[in-house]
Design a protein around this motif. Structure first.
Motif, PDB file in Angstrom:
ATOM      1  N   SER A 283       0.846  -1.189   0.000  1.00 59.71           N
ATOM      2  CA  SER A 283       0.000   0.000   0.000  1.00 59.71           C
ATOM      3  C   SER A 283       0.885   1.244   0.000  1.00 59.71           C
ATOM      4  O   SER A 283       1.893   1.293   0.715  1.00 59.71           O
ATOM      5  N   TRP A 284       0.477   2.239  -0.798  1.00 55.52           N
ATOM      6  CA  TRP A 284       1.262   3.464  -0.928  1.00 55.52           C
ATOM      7  C   TRP A 284       0.340   4.668  -0.791  1.00 55.52           C
ATOM      8  O   TRP A 284      -0.660   4.772  -1.495  1.00 55.52           O
ATOM      9  N   ALA A 285       0.682   5.565   0.136  1.00 58.68           N
ATOM     10  CA  ALA A 285      -0.092   6.797   0.317  1.00 58.68           C
ATOM     11  C   ALA A 285       0.399   7.832  -0.689  1.00 58.68           C
ATOM     12  O   ALA A 285       1.497   8.387  -0.542  1.00 58.68           O
ATOM     13  N   LEU A 286      -0.408   8.091  -1.715  1.00 62.88           N
ATOM     14  CA  LEU A 286      -0.005   9.026  -2.770  1.00 62.88           C
ATOM     15  C   LEU A 286       0.158  10.441  -2.250  1.00 62.88           C
ATOM     16  O   LEU A 286       0.929  11.238  -2.807  1.00 62.88           O
ATOM     17  N   THR A 287      -0.564  10.773  -1.167  1.00 59.79           N
ATOM     18  CA  THR A 287      -0.511  12.129  -0.626  1.00 59.79           C
ATOM     19  C   THR A 287       0.525  12.267   0.493  1.00 59.79           C
ATOM     20  O   THR A 287       0.599  13.319   1.131  1.00 59.79           O
ATOM     21  N   GLY A 288       1.299  11.199   0.738  1.00 61.30           N
ATOM     22  CA  GLY A 288       2.472  11.309   1.604  1.00 61.30           C
ATOM     23  C   GLY A 288       2.275  10.986   3.067  1.00 61.30           C
ATOM     24  O   GLY A 288       3.252  10.999   3.835  1.00 61.30           O
ATOM     25  N   GLU A 289       1.055  10.688   3.511  1.00 63.59           N
ATOM     26  CA  GLU A 289       0.836  10.400   4.924  1.00 63.59           C
ATOM     27  C   GLU A 289       1.459   9.058   5.326  1.00 63.59           C
ATOM     28  O   GLU A 289       1.661   8.179   4.497  1.00 63.59           O
ATOM     29  N   THR A 290       1.724   8.916   6.616  1.00 63.84           N
ATOM     30  CA  THR A 290       2.205   7.665   7.185  1.00 63.84           C
ATOM     31  C   THR A 290       1.057   6.997   7.947  1.00 63.84           C
ATOM     32  O   THR A 290       0.431   7.637   8.800  1.00 63.84           O
ATOM     33  N   ARG A 291       0.790   5.750   7.646  1.00 64.98           N
ATOM     34  CA  ARG A 291      -0.312   5.041   8.297  1.00 64.98           C
ATOM     35  C   ARG A 291       0.011   4.844   9.784  1.00 64.98           C
ATOM     36  O   ARG A 291       1.063   4.296  10.127  1.00 64.98           O
ATOM     37  N   PRO A 292      -0.860   5.282  10.700  1.00 67.01           N
ATOM     38  CA  PRO A 292      -0.550   5.174  12.132  1.00 67.01           C
ATOM     39  C   PRO A 292      -0.517   3.720  12.598  1.00 67.01           C
ATOM     40  O   PRO A 292      -1.208   2.861  12.060  1.00 67.01           O
ATOM     41  N   TYR A 293       0.315   3.468  13.608  1.00 68.31           N
ATOM     42  CA  TYR A 293       0.475   2.129  14.183  1.00 68.31           C
ATOM     43  C   TYR A 293       0.326   2.227  15.695  1.00 68.31           C
ATOM     44  O   TYR A 293       1.027   2.996  16.352  1.00 68.31           O
ATOM     45  N   ALA A 294      -0.614   1.456  16.247  1.00 64.90           N
ATOM     46  CA  ALA A 294      -0.832   1.442  17.694  1.00 64.90           C
ATOM     47  C   ALA A 294      -1.496   0.131  18.067  1.00 64.90           C
ATOM     48  O   ALA A 294      -2.301  -0.424  17.302  1.00 64.90           O
ATOM     49  N   ASN A 295      -1.145  -0.385  19.240  1.00 63.98           N
ATOM     50  CA  ASN A 295      -1.715  -1.634  19.739  1.00 63.98           C
ATOM     51  C   ASN A 295      -1.559  -2.773  18.732  1.00 63.98           C
ATOM     52  O   ASN A 295      -2.463  -3.595  18.539  1.00 63.98           O
ATOM     53  N   ALA A 296      -0.403  -2.799  18.064  1.00 62.27           N
ATOM     54  CA  ALA A 296      -0.031  -3.877  17.132  1.00 62.27           C
ATOM     55  C   ALA A 296      -0.922  -3.937  15.904  1.00 62.27           C
ATOM     56  O   ALA A 296      -1.115  -5.003  15.318  1.00 62.27           O
ATOM     57  N   VAL A 297      -1.417  -2.794  15.451  1.00 65.61           N
ATOM     58  CA  VAL A 297      -2.230  -2.765  14.241  1.00 65.61           C
ATOM     59  C   VAL A 297      -2.109  -1.392  13.590  1.00 65.61           C
ATOM     60  O   VAL A 297      -1.861  -0.380  14.265  1.00 65.61           O
ATOM     61  N   PHE A 298      -2.268  -1.357  12.254  1.00 61.33           N
ATOM     62  CA  PHE A 298      -2.232  -0.104  11.502  1.00 61.33           C
ATOM     63  C   PHE A 298      -3.641   0.457  11.351  1.00 61.33           C
ATOM     64  O   PHE A 298      -4.602  -0.294  11.152  1.00 61.33           O
TER      65      PHE A 298
END
Length: 377
Positions: A283-298
């Protein structure tokens, strides 16, 4: 091939109105929670309206557009102390999570109906934060679902997370009677604002009171009850499930994979069964955001601009339900997807699926277009 996009006008008008009004109201500041005496009380929900269109399917499927979920959860929680939550899906007419969680120095204890531990996509990802409209075929075939029981989670050791659980009796729908014991471990040797390396493993053993096991999967489309791969009902003493998972996030890039095994321990004189499946996605965020990661899940992308956030992804999945005399079939698919996140509450999704199935010498290679409008709060 040709897709027909005719819809049910009345149902679609009602759905569109509700899905438009809800995020506007939320954006205008309509509260969904309040705090009194140090305890937060509130509601959270997910509305999803889906469109499924099929091609090259030999007439096996009917095009559909309908509600996928209408979930509402009520909760009361105090940070560092407890959480009481109960949810219901008014579309499926089934209970979701309904539990009391206590946070202690010895770990978190959660009692009630909750998700079982084997299957990262189902256990970890909430229904509003799935990367694709539907989880992989392997997850669909092997995930056990929700059960009533007690789970212990411990994450006091840096970069490690452990969970043990035991479940007994029927679920809240008075189904799935039996007992299950499960365990799960996750290690994140790298975890910072940009990069995450996630490694996990899980296993469970289930004994069903009805003595029946069955593994099957939908064709990556939830608005149909047709399954092209299906072991049928098998006599069972116990069902074992094992999962391995890994993911790498680096800024806007996410790579994720999972391998699942379902084993039926049959009574003496009958054949055991081993099914297996896996998927890998990018998966690639075209708008540059970073997918958050918490409690062992994105989680979902959080837009950093008024126009929202956009990501694209590609997944390959393989599910094999053939073993010895049991010919459940094999399903493989490529899924191309795109998501648009606008604000905190609105998410639009579209998937295109190329499917190949084989069962008992019969092959079918349908193509599926899917779209979803989601509002979550």
């Amino acid at each position: 091939m040709t897709f027909c996009f005719a819809a049910h006008p009345r149902r679609l008008v009602i759905a569109v109105a509700l899905l438009l009004v809800t995020p506007v109201a939320l954006a205008a500041g309509v509260p969904t929670s309040f705090t009194a005496g140090g305890v937060e009380y509130g509601a959270k929900g997910t509305l999803q309206y889906d469109v499924n269109r099929f091609g090259d399917d030999a007439g096996r499927f009917e095009d559909a557009d309908d509600w996928r979920r209408q979930e509402l959860y009520l909760f009361a929680r105090k940070k560092g102390s407890f959480e009481l939550t109960a949810g219901y899906d008014f579309e499926a007419e089934t209970w979701g999570d309904a539990y009391l969680k206590l946070e202690t120095a010895a770990g978190d204890f959660r009692g009630g109906q909750q998700k079982t531990l084997v299957g990262w996509e189902d256990y970890g990802y909430g229904t509003s934060s799935t990367i694709y409209l539907e989880r992989s075929a392997a997850e669909n075939a092997f995930y056990q679902g929700r059960r009533v029981g007690l789970e212990w989670t411990w994450n006091k050791l840096k970069n490690w997370r452990f969970a043990l659980a035991g479940y007994s009796g029927p679920d809240l729908e008075d189904e799935n009677e039996g007992t299950t014991f499960a365990g799960r471990v996750v290690h994140t040797p790298i975890a910072d604002d940009t990069r995450v390396l996630h490694l996990g493993a899980s296993a469970s053993r289930e004994r069903r009171d009805d003595g029946i096991a069955r593994f099957r999967a939908r064709p990556n489309a939830a608005l149909t009850d047709v399954r092209l791969v299906d072991t049928g009902r098998m006599a069972s003493d116990a069902i074992d499930r094992v999962g391995l998972e890994a993911a790498w996030r680096d800024g806007p890039l996410l790579l994720q994979a999972e391998y699942l095994v379902g084993h039926n321990d049959a009574p003496s004189g009958r054949p055991d069964f081993d099914g297996r499946g896996w998927y890998a996605l990018a998966s690639w965020a075209l708008t540059g955001e970073t997918r958050p990661y918490a409690n062992a899940v994105f989680g979902n992308l959080k837009p950093t601009r008024d126009a929202g956030a956009v990501d694209v992804q590609l997944r390959y999945a393989d599910l094999d339900l053939d073993d010895g005399v049991i010919r459940g079939g094999r399903q493989r698919d490529w899924t191309l997807g795109a998501n648009w996140y606008w604000g905190k509450h609105l998410k639009l999704q579209a998937n295109y699926v190329w499917l190949r199935t084989e069962r008992a010498g019969v092959t079918l290679d349908p193509e599926i277009f899917e779209a979803r409008v989601q509002v979550a709060f």
